[in-house]
Design a protein around this motif. Structure first.
Motif, short mmCIF file in Angstrom:
data_model
loop_
_atom_site.label_atom_id
_atom_site.label_comp_id
_atom_site.label_asym_id
_atom_site.label_seq_id
_atom_site.Cartn_x
_atom_site.Cartn_y
_atom_site.Cartn_z
N VAL A 162 43.57 44.36 53.00
CA VAL A 162 44.47 45.52 53.08
C VAL A 162 45.75 45.25 52.31
CG1 VAL A 162 45.87 46.90 54.66
CG2 VAL A 162 43.52 46.32 55.27
N ILE A 163 46.29 44.06 52.44
CA ILE A 163 47.51 43.72 51.71
C ILE A 163 47.27 43.77 50.21
CG2 ILE A 163 49.17 41.87 51.25
CD1 ILE A 163 48.81 40.98 54.15
N SER A 164 46.11 43.30 49.77
CA SER A 164 45.81 43.28 48.34
C SER A 164 45.73 44.68 47.77
CB SER A 164 44.50 42.54 48.07
OG SER A 164 43.37 43.30 48.48
N ARG A 165 45.32 45.66 48.57
CA ARG A 165 45.24 47.03 48.09
C ARG A 165 46.63 47.58 47.77
NH1 ARG A 165 40.19 49.57 48.43
NH2 ARG A 165 38.67 47.89 48.33
N ALA A 166 47.64 47.07 48.46
CA ALA A 166 49.00 47.55 48.24
C ALA A 166 49.77 46.71 47.22
CB ALA A 166 49.77 47.55 49.57
N THR A 167 49.48 45.42 47.16
CA THR A 167 50.29 44.53 46.32
C THR A 167 49.55 43.97 45.12
OG1 THR A 167 49.68 42.55 47.59
CG2 THR A 167 51.56 43.82 48.38
N LEU B 238 52.06 35.28 48.29
CA LEU B 238 52.42 35.47 49.70
C LEU B 238 51.80 34.38 50.56
CD1 LEU B 238 52.00 39.35 50.06
CD2 LEU B 238 54.15 38.07 50.18
N ALA B 239 50.52 34.08 50.32
CA ALA B 239 49.83 33.07 51.11
C ALA B 239 50.40 31.68 50.85
CB ALA B 239 48.34 33.09 50.80
N VAL B 240 50.72 31.37 49.58
CA VAL B 240 51.33 30.07 49.26
C VAL B 240 52.67 29.94 49.96
CG1 VAL B 240 52.47 28.79 47.42
CG2 VAL B 240 50.15 29.63 47.08
N THR B 241 53.47 30.99 49.93
CA THR B 241 54.78 30.95 50.59
C THR B 241 54.63 30.70 52.09
OG1 THR B 241 55.70 32.47 48.95
CG2 THR B 241 56.89 32.26 51.03
N ALA B 242 53.64 31.36 52.71
CA ALA B 242 53.41 31.16 54.14
C ALA B 242 53.00 29.72 54.44
CB ALA B 242 52.34 32.13 54.63
N CYS B 243 52.14 29.14 53.59
CA CYS B 243 51.72 27.75 53.77
C CYS B 243 52.91 26.80 53.63
CB CYS B 243 50.63 27.39 52.76
SG CYS B 243 49.02 28.16 53.08
N LEU B 244 53.73 27.03 52.62
CA LEU B 244 54.90 26.18 52.40
C LEU B 244 55.86 26.25 53.57
CD1 LEU B 244 55.62 26.89 48.61
CD2 LEU B 244 54.69 24.79 49.60
N ALA B 245 56.11 27.46 54.08
CA ALA B 245 57.03 27.62 55.20
C ALA B 245 56.49 26.93 56.44
CB ALA B 245 57.25 29.11 55.47
N GLY B 246 55.19 27.10 56.72
CA GLY B 246 54.60 26.47 57.89
C GLY B 246 54.62 24.95 57.82
N LEU B 247 54.27 24.40 56.66
CA LEU B 247 54.27 22.94 56.51
C LEU B 247 55.67 22.36 56.57
CD1 LEU B 247 51.52 22.44 53.78
CD2 LEU B 247 51.38 21.89 56.20
N ALA B 248 56.63 23.06 56.00
CA ALA B 248 58.02 22.58 56.05
C ALA B 248 58.51 22.51 57.49
CB ALA B 248 58.92 23.49 55.21
N MET B 249 58.18 23.52 58.28
CA MET B 249 58.56 23.51 59.69
C MET B 249 57.89 22.37 60.43
SD MET B 249 58.42 27.60 60.56
CE MET B 249 58.66 27.26 62.32
N PHE B 250 56.63 22.09 60.07
CA PHE B 250 55.90 21.01 60.73
C PHE B 250 56.48 19.64 60.37
CE2 PHE B 250 52.30 17.98 60.72
CZ PHE B 250 52.00 18.01 62.07
N VAL B 251 56.80 19.44 59.09
CA VAL B 251 57.30 18.14 58.64
C VAL B 251 58.71 17.87 59.14
CG1 VAL B 251 57.95 16.77 56.62
CG2 VAL B 251 55.81 18.06 56.62
N PHE B 252 59.57 18.87 59.02
CA PHE B 252 60.99 18.64 59.32
C PHE B 252 61.42 19.16 60.68
CE2 PHE B 252 60.58 19.19 54.66
CZ PHE B 252 60.93 17.91 54.29
N GLY B 253 60.53 19.83 61.39
CA GLY B 253 60.85 20.31 62.73
C GLY B 253 60.47 19.30 63.78
N ASP B 254 60.53 19.74 65.03
CA ASP B 254 60.20 18.85 66.15
C ASP B 254 58.99 19.43 66.87
OD1 ASP B 254 60.30 16.84 67.99
OD2 ASP B 254 61.93 17.69 69.17
#
Length: 314
Positions: free
Chosen positions: A157-162, A170-186
């Motif tokens: 559905v997202i691909s139909r719009a973007t 978008l997916a790469v950004t989500a992966c980067l954000a999630g991994l950054a939180m995992f590495v540098f978060g608690d």
């Protein structure tokens, strides 16, 4: 089979739908085989031993065999432009690497698959040695498989719009954000780790979807430049590179665990998190960066839109 999927339609939105349907069917097949093999085999053979697996295999073959034959007999190409010249397979293999659209997509895919391999193979390891919750690791893997099937239609559905290319970023950004939180978060609680892994898996599904949806456009791009269509060669390379990337990710995980001392009993949680997610963080970043140089634009955004693939200068 994969090469045929590039010829079912010349419309980019249809191609995205085909990629999504193939991923959903593959997920359903995996669930059927995982959950149904032994019960079906027992019903057919009346045994729990090797005969049960043979019976299930026979049933799957009786269903799948005629279906495959039927597809082969009824399949028809869409209006694909004919090649202007015929060349040998070896020449086609060489031409593939002159296709900038394929090369950029292949590099991005290798980085992505290596990163995903590292994450997938570290789930049970992390739950067992860091969280001391082996059963939680099994539950997490099951949840990751489940969300994989649910995420496919969302990305479609997202691909139909973007457009599919935008889905990749978008997916790469989500992966980067999630991994950054995992590495540098608690992140210490099993529930929090499970949520993180499931969320990243949903983003990873978007990357897999993008690869398969963009490949037909890469074929068209190469055809416009060389006059030769090389679906089988290109998909063959893609399958080979995926296997090599899985091996690369496996090696990188072992090296990373040893490099950060995570293989030692005294290793702390921060060392494990950096060993598991540090390299994937860099790989996902590379996968996003290399796609900036792709000549593919807007694939999958609008139905009946012409292929936005410029003619190569060479």
């Amino acid at each position: 089979y994969l090469a045929m999927s590039a010829r079912i339609s010349t419309d980019n939105a249809d191609r995205a739908l085909i990629a999504a349907g193939r991923m959903l069917a593959g997920t359903l097949a995996a669930v059927v085989v995982a959950l149904g093999t032994l019960p079906l085999g027992q019903q057919l053979s009346g045994s729990e031993g090797p005969d049960a697996y043979a019976g299930a295999a026979l049933l799957f073959a009786l269903i799948g065999g005629p279906l495959l034959v039927g597809v082969g007999l009824t399949y028809r190409d869409a209006a694909i432009p004919a090649s202007t010249e015929r060349r040998s397979v070896s020449r086609a293999m060489i031409l593939t690497w002159r296709n900038r659209a394929f090369v950029t997509l292949a590099l991005a895919m290798v980085a992505m698959v290596a990163a995903v391999t590292m994450l997938d193979k570290s789930v049970l390891y992390y739950f067992k040695y860091v969280l001391v919750d082996p059963s939680g690791g099994q539950l997490t893997l099951g949840a990751m498989m489940a969300v994989g099937g649910l995420a496919v239609p969302v990305w479609l559905v997202i691909s139909r719009a973007t457009g599919v290319r935008a889905v990749w970023f978008l997916a790469v950004t989500a992966c980067l954000a999630g991994l950054a939180m995992f590495v540098f978060g608690d992140v210490r609680r099993p529930g929090a780790v499970q949520t993180f892994l499931v969320a990243v898996q949903a983003a990873v599904v978007g990357l897999h979807f993008s690869v398969w949806a963009l490949l037909p456009g890469a074929i068209d791009y190469g055809h416009r430049g060389s006059g030769v269509r090389v679906e089988a060669v290109l998909y063959g390379y893609t399958a080979l590179l995926q296997r090599l990337a899985i091996g690369l990710g496996t090696v990188l995980l072992g090296v990373s665990l040893g490099g950060h001392g995570a293989h030692l009993p005294a290793a702390d949680d921060a060392a494990y998190r950096l060993a598991i997610a540090g390299v994937p963080l860099a790989l996902f970043g590379f996968a996003g960066l290399v796609m900036l140089f792709s000549p593919l634009r807007g694939e999958g955004k609008a139905r009946d839109a012409p292929l936005a693939v410029p003619m190569p200068a060479d």
